[in-house]
Write a protein that holds these residues in place. Structure first.
Motif, PDB file in Angstrom:
ATOM      1  N   HIS A   3      24.640  50.812  -3.817  1.00  0.00           N
ATOM      2  CA  HIS A   3      23.857  50.702  -2.591  1.00  0.00           C
ATOM      3  C   HIS A   3      22.372  50.596  -2.890  1.00  0.00           C
ATOM      4  O   HIS A   3      21.885  51.171  -3.854  1.00  0.00           O
ATOM      5  CB  HIS A   3      24.097  51.914  -1.692  1.00  0.00           C
ATOM      6  CG  HIS A   3      25.455  51.961  -1.115  1.00  0.00           C
ATOM      7  ND1 HIS A   3      26.445  52.769  -1.604  1.00  0.00           N
ATOM      8  CD2 HIS A   3      26.001  51.277  -0.079  1.00  0.00           C
ATOM      9  CE1 HIS A   3      27.544  52.591  -0.905  1.00  0.00           C
ATOM     10  NE2 HIS A   3      27.305  51.689   0.017  1.00  0.00           N
ATOM     11  N   ILE A   5      19.050  51.779  -1.323  1.00  0.00           N
ATOM     12  CA  ILE A   5      18.687  52.850  -0.399  1.00  0.00           C
ATOM     13  C   ILE A   5      17.164  52.956  -0.324  1.00  0.00           C
ATOM     14  O   ILE A   5      16.479  52.944  -1.346  1.00  0.00           O
ATOM     15  CB  ILE A   5      19.292  54.183  -0.862  1.00  0.00           C
ATOM     16  CG1 ILE A   5      20.819  54.063  -0.887  1.00  0.00           C
ATOM     17  CG2 ILE A   5      18.845  55.329   0.018  1.00  0.00           C
ATOM     18  CD1 ILE A   5      21.529  55.197  -1.558  1.00  0.00           C
ATOM     19  N   TYR A   7      13.763  55.157   1.055  1.00  0.00           N
ATOM     20  CA  TYR A   7      13.275  56.459   1.520  1.00  0.00           C
ATOM     21  C   TYR A   7      11.832  56.290   1.975  1.00  0.00           C
ATOM     22  O   TYR A   7      11.000  55.739   1.265  1.00  0.00           O
ATOM     23  CB  TYR A   7      13.334  57.518   0.413  1.00  0.00           C
ATOM     24  CG  TYR A   7      12.704  58.830   0.835  1.00  0.00           C
ATOM     25  CD1 TYR A   7      13.287  59.617   1.810  1.00  0.00           C
ATOM     26  CD2 TYR A   7      11.496  59.249   0.282  1.00  0.00           C
ATOM     27  CE1 TYR A   7      12.704  60.792   2.222  1.00  0.00           C
ATOM     28  CE2 TYR A   7      10.909  60.434   0.679  1.00  0.00           C
ATOM     29  CZ  TYR A   7      11.518  61.208   1.653  1.00  0.00           C
ATOM     30  OH  TYR A   7      10.927  62.379   2.067  1.00  0.00           O
ATOM     31  N   ASP A  29      21.043  49.164   2.439  1.00  0.00           N
ATOM     32  CA  ASP A  29      22.343  49.658   2.896  1.00  0.00           C
ATOM     33  C   ASP A  29      22.186  50.965   3.668  1.00  0.00           C
ATOM     34  O   ASP A  29      22.920  51.220   4.619  1.00  0.00           O
ATOM     35  CB  ASP A  29      23.281  49.873   1.696  1.00  0.00           C
ATOM     36  CG  ASP A  29      23.521  48.571   0.942  1.00  0.00           C
ATOM     37  OD1 ASP A  29      23.854  47.564   1.595  1.00  0.00           O
ATOM     38  OD2 ASP A  29      23.356  48.560  -0.294  1.00  0.00           O
ATOM     39  N   GLN A  30      21.234  51.786   3.223  1.00  0.00           N
ATOM     40  CA  GLN A  30      20.976  53.060   3.896  1.00  0.00           C
ATOM     41  C   GLN A  30      19.479  53.320   3.874  1.00  0.00           C
ATOM     42  O   GLN A  30      18.777  52.889   2.957  1.00  0.00           O
ATOM     43  CB  GLN A  30      21.660  54.224   3.174  1.00  0.00           C
ATOM     44  CG  GLN A  30      23.163  54.274   3.314  1.00  0.00           C
ATOM     45  CD  GLN A  30      23.701  55.465   2.545  1.00  0.00           C
ATOM     46  OE1 GLN A  30      23.790  55.420   1.331  1.00  0.00           O
ATOM     47  NE2 GLN A  30      24.034  56.527   3.248  1.00  0.00           N
ATOM     48  N   GLU A  31      19.004  54.039   4.888  1.00  0.00           N
ATOM     49  CA  GLU A  31      17.606  54.437   4.949  1.00  0.00           C
ATOM     50  C   GLU A  31      17.527  55.912   5.288  1.00  0.00           C
ATOM     51  O   GLU A  31      18.264  56.401   6.151  1.00  0.00           O
ATOM     52  CB  GLU A  31      16.849  53.629   6.005  1.00  0.00           C
ATOM     53  CG  GLU A  31      16.727  52.161   5.678  1.00  0.00           C
ATOM     54  CD  GLU A  31      15.924  51.390   6.718  1.00  0.00           C
ATOM     55  OE1 GLU A  31      15.701  51.912   7.833  1.00  0.00           O
ATOM     56  OE2 GLU A  31      15.507  50.266   6.413  1.00  0.00           O
ATOM     57  N   PHE A  32      16.632  56.606   4.616  1.00  0.00           N
ATOM     58  CA  PHE A  32      16.379  58.020   4.875  1.00  0.00           C
ATOM     59  C   PHE A  32      14.886  58.174   5.104  1.00  0.00           C
ATOM     60  O   PHE A  32      14.084  57.441   4.515  1.00  0.00           O
ATOM     61  CB  PHE A  32      16.807  58.875   3.684  1.00  0.00           C
ATOM     62  CG  PHE A  32      18.285  58.842   3.422  1.00  0.00           C
ATOM     63  CD1 PHE A  32      19.124  59.776   4.008  1.00  0.00           C
ATOM     64  CD2 PHE A  32      18.835  57.869   2.606  1.00  0.00           C
ATOM     65  CE1 PHE A  32      20.495  59.744   3.776  1.00  0.00           C
ATOM     66  CE2 PHE A  32      20.189  57.818   2.364  1.00  0.00           C
ATOM     67  CZ  PHE A  32      21.029  58.757   2.946  1.00  0.00           C
ATOM     68  N   ASP A  51      19.070  64.970   2.438  1.00  0.00           N
ATOM     69  CA  ASP A  51      20.236  64.154   2.799  1.00  0.00           C
ATOM     70  C   ASP A  51      20.417  63.001   1.813  1.00  0.00           C
ATOM     71  O   ASP A  51      21.536  62.678   1.421  1.00  0.00           O
ATOM     72  CB  ASP A  51      20.086  63.580   4.215  1.00  0.00           C
ATOM     73  CG  ASP A  51      20.224  64.641   5.301  1.00  0.00           C
ATOM     74  OD1 ASP A  51      20.682  65.763   4.987  1.00  0.00           O
ATOM     75  OD2 ASP A  51      19.849  64.347   6.450  1.00  0.00           O
ATOM     76  N   LEU A  52      19.295  62.400   1.414  1.00  0.00           N
ATOM     77  CA  LEU A  52      19.340  61.315   0.434  1.00  0.00           C
ATOM     78  C   LEU A  52      19.956  61.811  -0.868  1.00  0.00           C
ATOM     79  O   LEU A  52      20.851  61.175  -1.417  1.00  0.00           O
ATOM     80  CB  LEU A  52      17.922  60.793   0.181  1.00  0.00           C
ATOM     81  CG  LEU A  52      17.779  59.710  -0.871  1.00  0.00           C
ATOM     82  CD1 LEU A  52      16.715  58.722  -0.428  1.00  0.00           C
ATOM     83  CD2 LEU A  52      17.413  60.264  -2.224  1.00  0.00           C
ATOM     84  N   SER A  55      23.676  62.149  -0.757  1.00  0.00           N
ATOM     85  CA  SER A  55      24.534  60.970  -0.596  1.00  0.00           C
ATOM     86  C   SER A  55      24.344  59.890  -1.659  1.00  0.00           C
ATOM     87  O   SER A  55      25.198  59.026  -1.794  1.00  0.00           O
ATOM     88  CB  SER A  55      24.324  60.367   0.791  1.00  0.00           C
ATOM     89  OG  SER A  55      23.029  59.853   0.904  1.00  0.00           O
ATOM     90  N   ASP A  60      23.375  53.413  -7.722  1.00  0.00           N
ATOM     91  CA  ASP A  60      22.549  53.056  -6.567  1.00  0.00           C
ATOM     92  C   ASP A  60      21.105  52.828  -7.007  1.00  0.00           C
ATOM     93  O   ASP A  60      20.677  53.298  -8.064  1.00  0.00           O
ATOM     94  CB  ASP A  60      22.565  54.175  -5.510  1.00  0.00           C
ATOM     95  CG  ASP A  60      23.908  54.310  -4.807  1.00  0.00           C
ATOM     96  OD1 ASP A  60      24.746  53.405  -4.938  1.00  0.00           O
ATOM     97  OD2 ASP A  60      24.114  55.342  -4.131  1.00  0.00           O
TER      98      ASP A  60
END
Length: 193
Positions: A3, A5, A7, A29-32, A51-52, A55, A60
């Motif tokens: 992924h 990611i 931040y 794919d994901q954002e924190f 949280d980052l 996960s 990644d």
């Protein structure tokens, strides 16, 4: 599957993460994020970063806007980057590229130290400015910038607000509307007796 990611972190004085998101430009794919979290809080203690960390997986890639987003000071930044690299995560800093290997870590250490030094210099300049303002206020009744106090000026006379509210048996909302204040300010004025 690996992924990509992102931040983002902005402190209480910054408006939002949108500037960072736009500048970093990619689809992730994901954002924190951590918005309104002081830079004095260790990264692992920030809800979004925690949280980052929970996960993110080996393979990644983590993308950040700037080195100082990864920690509160140089030591915290180094600790977090080392933790991520040891876990098999690639760390990509906008404008700097991928952090890894001895040269990348040396560069990261240098940049983190510079960011910490700049934060200290800003604090020193702020303290010096406050001292000059205090001295001017004491000597002349006005700060060096012409203000009559060091703090934020009152939006209205608190006593006048309390008296008007009492005389008119008005609600907080009605009083706020009358004086053009926020309800929170009216509550604070009415509580301060």
């Amino acid at each position: 599957m690996f992924h990509h990611i992102a931040y983002y972190r902005v402190s209480a004085s910054d408006p939002s993460i949108e500037v960072q998101r736009t500048m970093m430009g990619g689809s992730f794919d994901q954002e924190f994020s951590d918005e309104g979290v002081s830079s004095s809080v260790k990264a692992a203690d920030r809800p979004g970063f925690a949280d980052l960390l929970a996960s993110i997986r080996k393979g990644d890639t983590l993308y950040v806007f700037a080195v100082d987003r990864l920690g509160r000071d140089a030591l915290d930044v180094q600790t977090n980057v080392r933790r991520l690299i040891d876990a098999g995560v690639a760390v990509e800093v906008r404008g700097l590229g991928r952090i890894g290997g001895d040269v990348g870590e040396l560069l990261l250490t240098l940049l983190a130290q510079l960011a910490e030094l700049e934060r200290r210099k800003i604090a020193e300049r702020t303290a010096a400015g406050r001292q000059v303002a205090r001295e001017a206020l004491k000597a002349t009744g006005k700060t060096h910038r012409g203000k009559s106090s060091l703090g934020r000026p009152f939006a209205a006379n608190a006593e006048e607000v309390r008296e008007w509210r009492k005389a008119n048996k008005a609600s907080i909302a009605k009083t706020a509307e009358q004086f053009g204040l926020s309800p929170a300010t009216v509550k604070r004025y009415c509580a301060a007796r």
